[in-house]
Design a protein around this motif. Sequence first.
Motif, PDB file in Angstrom:
ATOM      1  N   GLY A 197      -1.895  10.795 -18.933  1.00 47.91           N
ATOM      2  CA  GLY A 197      -1.286  10.237 -17.550  1.00 47.91           C
ATOM      3  C   GLY A 197      -1.632  10.212 -16.611  1.00 47.91           C
ATOM      4  O   GLY A 197      -2.555  10.558 -16.076  1.00 47.91           O
ATOM      5  N   ALA A 198      -0.773   8.542 -16.039  1.00 50.37           N
ATOM      6  CA  ALA A 198      -0.796   8.578 -14.768  1.00 50.37           C
ATOM      7  C   ALA A 198      -0.667   9.750 -13.479  1.00 50.37           C
ATOM      8  O   ALA A 198       0.331  10.555 -13.761  1.00 50.37           O
ATOM      9  CB  ALA A 198      -0.488   7.301 -14.069  1.00 50.37           C
ATOM     10  N   ASP A 199      -1.417   9.852 -13.015  1.00 48.80           N
ATOM     11  CA  ASP A 199      -1.107  10.407 -10.923  1.00 48.80           C
ATOM     12  C   ASP A 199       0.170  10.425 -10.382  1.00 48.80           C
ATOM     13  O   ASP A 199      -0.476   9.543  -9.606  1.00 48.80           O
ATOM     14  CB  ASP A 199      -2.902  11.071 -10.784  1.00 48.80           C
ATOM     15  CG  ASP A 199      -2.199  12.072  -9.917  1.00 48.80           C
ATOM     16  OD1 ASP A 199      -1.610  12.286  -8.890  1.00 48.80           O
ATOM     17  OD2 ASP A 199      -2.697  12.578  -9.499  1.00 48.80           O
ATOM     18  N   PHE A 200       1.040  10.195 -10.452  1.00 47.01           N
ATOM     19  CA  PHE A 200       1.835   9.544  -9.677  1.00 47.01           C
ATOM     20  C   PHE A 200       1.877  10.363  -8.585  1.00 47.01           C
ATOM     21  O   PHE A 200       2.359   8.937  -7.553  1.00 47.01           O
ATOM     22  CB  PHE A 200       3.659   9.565 -10.505  1.00 47.01           C
ATOM     23  CG  PHE A 200       3.758   8.914 -11.596  1.00 47.01           C
ATOM     24  CD1 PHE A 200       2.705   7.561 -12.014  1.00 47.01           C
ATOM     25  CD2 PHE A 200       3.595   9.055 -13.003  1.00 47.01           C
ATOM     26  CE1 PHE A 200       3.289   7.078 -13.348  1.00 47.01           C
ATOM     27  CE2 PHE A 200       4.159   9.194 -14.026  1.00 47.01           C
ATOM     28  CZ  PHE A 200       3.445   7.595 -14.251  1.00 47.01           C
ATOM     29  N   LYS A 201       1.988  11.283  -8.407  1.00 47.54           N
ATOM     30  CA  LYS A 201       2.496  11.745  -7.131  1.00 47.54           C
ATOM     31  C   LYS A 201       1.334  11.454  -6.188  1.00 47.54           C
ATOM     32  O   LYS A 201       1.400  10.891  -4.859  1.00 47.54           O
ATOM     33  CB  LYS A 201       2.290  13.322  -7.078  1.00 47.54           C
ATOM     34  CG  LYS A 201       1.856  14.462  -5.953  1.00 47.54           C
ATOM     35  CD  LYS A 201       1.845  15.492  -5.870  1.00 47.54           C
ATOM     36  CE  LYS A 201       2.121  16.177  -4.145  1.00 47.54           C
ATOM     37  NZ  LYS A 201       2.599  17.936  -4.738  1.00 47.54           N
ATOM     38  N   GLY A 204       0.636  -1.676  -0.112  1.00 55.09           N
ATOM     39  CA  GLY A 204      -0.629   0.185  -0.415  1.00 55.09           C
ATOM     40  C   GLY A 204       0.744   0.967  -0.541  1.00 55.09           C
ATOM     41  O   GLY A 204       0.088   1.998   0.385  1.00 55.09           O
ATOM     42  N   ASP A 205       1.809   1.056  -0.088  1.00 57.77           N
ATOM     43  CA  ASP A 205       2.832   2.303  -0.410  1.00 57.77           C
ATOM     44  C   ASP A 205       2.409   3.071  -2.017  1.00 57.77           C
ATOM     45  O   ASP A 205       3.734   2.826  -2.667  1.00 57.77           O
ATOM     46  CB  ASP A 205       4.202   2.014  -0.340  1.00 57.77           C
ATOM     47  CG  ASP A 205       5.464   3.711   0.307  1.00 57.77           C
ATOM     48  OD1 ASP A 205       4.821   4.678  -0.309  1.00 57.77           O
ATOM     49  OD2 ASP A 205       6.237   3.592   0.874  1.00 57.77           O
ATOM     50  N   SER A 206       1.425   4.297  -2.125  1.00 63.61           N
ATOM     51  CA  SER A 206       1.043   4.282  -2.617  1.00 63.61           C
ATOM     52  C   SER A 206       2.408   5.530  -3.879  1.00 63.61           C
ATOM     53  O   SER A 206       2.866   5.534  -4.688  1.00 63.61           O
ATOM     54  CB  SER A 206      -0.160   5.736  -2.946  1.00 63.61           C
ATOM     55  OG  SER A 206       0.123   6.403  -2.483  1.00 63.61           O
ATOM     56  N   ARG A 207       3.240   6.343  -2.474  1.00 65.44           N
ATOM     57  CA  ARG A 207       3.954   7.119  -3.343  1.00 65.44           C
ATOM     58  C   ARG A 207       5.333   5.839  -3.710  1.00 65.44           C
ATOM     59  O   ARG A 207       5.814   6.801  -4.894  1.00 65.44           O
ATOM     60  CB  ARG A 207       5.021   7.445  -2.068  1.00 65.44           C
ATOM     61  CG  ARG A 207       6.276   8.688  -2.531  1.00 65.44           C
ATOM     62  CD  ARG A 207       6.279   9.475  -0.934  1.00 65.44           C
ATOM     63  NE  ARG A 207       7.940   9.368  -1.780  1.00 65.44           N
ATOM     64  CZ  ARG A 207       9.125  10.283  -0.965  1.00 65.44           C
ATOM     65  NH1 ARG A 207       8.663   9.524   0.147  1.00 65.44           N
ATOM     66  NH2 ARG A 207       9.468  11.080  -1.069  1.00 65.44           N
ATOM     67  N   LEU A 208       5.435   4.803  -3.361  1.00 65.41           N
ATOM     68  CA  LEU A 208       6.614   3.943  -3.650  1.00 65.41           C
ATOM     69  C   LEU A 208       6.517   3.597  -5.085  1.00 65.41           C
ATOM     70  O   LEU A 208       7.052   3.829  -6.462  1.00 65.41           O
ATOM     71  CB  LEU A 208       7.151   3.018  -3.038  1.00 65.41           C
ATOM     72  CG  LEU A 208       7.959   2.565  -3.678  1.00 65.41           C
ATOM     73  CD1 LEU A 208       9.524   2.734  -3.283  1.00 65.41           C
ATOM     74  CD2 LEU A 208       8.153   0.945  -2.040  1.00 65.41           C
TER      75      LEU A 208
END
Length: 649
Positions: A164-168, A128-132
């Motif tokens: 584009g995907a929202d990577f942040k 669940g580490d969405s940032r990583l």
Amino acid sequence: MKKRHLSLVDPSADSAVVEKKCGVAANREAGNRETGDIEAGEFHSDERFCRLPRPLLRALETQTDEQLERIVAVALECAGGGKAKSARQSLAAAIDGNRNIKIRGFAKASKAKPELLTAKVLEECFEGDSRLLGAVLHTWRSANATLSGRVENHLAEIEVEPEGADFKNGVFPRLWDWNDWSREVGKLLEGQGEERDVAGVAAGEARLMLSLVSGAAPARPGEIAASEIESPLLRDFLQALWDSDLLEELGPGLGAFLDAVEEIADDFAASRILDFFDKADELIESLSGDFREEFAYLEIDLNAILSDLKENRELLMLALGDHPAEMVGLLRDYREVRPQGGSVREERERGPKRRELEERIAELHEQWQTDLERCKATLEERSRESAAGLDGEGPADLPQAEETAGEEVESMRGELRDERRRFADFKDKYEDIKSRYGDLNAESRKLKRRCAALERQKEEWEETRGRLEEKLALTESAADAEKAEGVRESAAAYFVRYPSERLESVMDAVSQAKRTYPGQLLFALNSKSQESAGFQRPAEVFAALAWLATEFRDSKLDPNSGPVEYNERIKSVLPNWFYVPRQSSTARGKYPDWYTTTVKGTSHELQLHIGKGKSHDAKSNIRIAFAWDEVESRIVVGYIGRHQRTDRS
């Protein structure tokens, strides 16, 4: 590793139906992009997409385990200038910011070699580490500039604006239909002369890059349709239904399940009709009984209206509207201000409000009468048209019908007669339902009283059980202490010669077992084994292997041993371990590489296994799968690692 939900999508789904459902969902509010909560949002201008945010973890569902490891490895090995450099720096910051990623000998885990980081990074992404996860996918995209450019050109050719995907925030901003998405993946592969192998590297990379560049994840089955349901509870149920194996378990019973849902819907509709008539009757009774004095004072006769509504249910459904409820509200307000005020000042305040309410009540009465007469006229017109059709009467200026037209008219008359009979049947059914509804209400009240009595009895039993459990605990405490001492003595036998502090890893435990039991154990680990797994109790692994080489093997060699409870026997040595005598036939059929091993050309099925832990955390999870070689009288150890592959893992 955390359980993966793989998409089970029906390739035959009608995209036109899906697009229609997308339009229904257009006016709902967007979900929380930070948490990935799912709510239908603003409909995208391109009808191929729906504005339904989904977490980036969705991208990994379309990849195999090997492809996932390759994606992470490529991202960790990425180095270069421009966007790639910026993405790599973000990835390093995300790795160092995760407290669970520690590499011995490195103050910053991001400085370690990719082969040391790959498994840990992938595991944390699934945890669940969405940032990583966003940093990994962003870096992977930057490292594949050629493929990214090819996808951008392809989207331009089919007139799709890349978002584009929202990577942040770790989300895809939108979804598109699975059929459309799969078709474009196929075109990307065909454009490069690639073979359309769903398990191939090229296919996996094309699937992932198309989602990342377009900013759209492929929809799961029924997901877009479910988004138009307003109830969060029902949406969660449908999502859980798609994510589980429930549909497969239903099998032939799926039709019965859908029939049951349809029956529930019919019963609900009938209940709504009954509720409507009950509430209407309550309002009519209230107007005719509770406000008799107010109507008499205002010189308003409402009896004619109420009598018509009581006698004609069809008129009631057509003409009730909001008038009764509004009239009741006005009369309640009027009842409070109708008496003269207790003082001049109070009367000055009441007077204008009283006159205003009297005018509004009179206007509403007049409006209600007008609407009722219009509805009566409508019903009479329908009745005349129906009678004219049945009696063969029609407008005088119609030409004579030919024989074929006459047959059509007769057919229509028959249909009208059938409709009237069905309407009469419906009225009978309605009366029957209303009667049963009253019986059920009485039964419901009876059951509620019975439930209350049972609840009180349950509380008394709970108190009694608590007292008995306390006595039982005191009685068994001495026996438990004695049993625990025996377990410690049995387990200690395996550690006297090889103390646990000498074993630092699973590989150390395996090496020690090879040296200690060369004639009892044969290690033939298959390609899926993870001998370098991060299980943190290597001494227990050695103890388990020692148990296989001694107690388990001895029982196999003893023809008089009879049935042995191996699960209980291993727990006497290692209390938290377990023994399972068979593997899932479905998993063995789908993933044979995980459940077989080969020794000198002979294949052994790894049905038997022991292990510890039920989570997907490598630190606390271990499995040892093996087979009994009857000819050589030895244990063939074919797999060591985390939980073997299944549809749920």
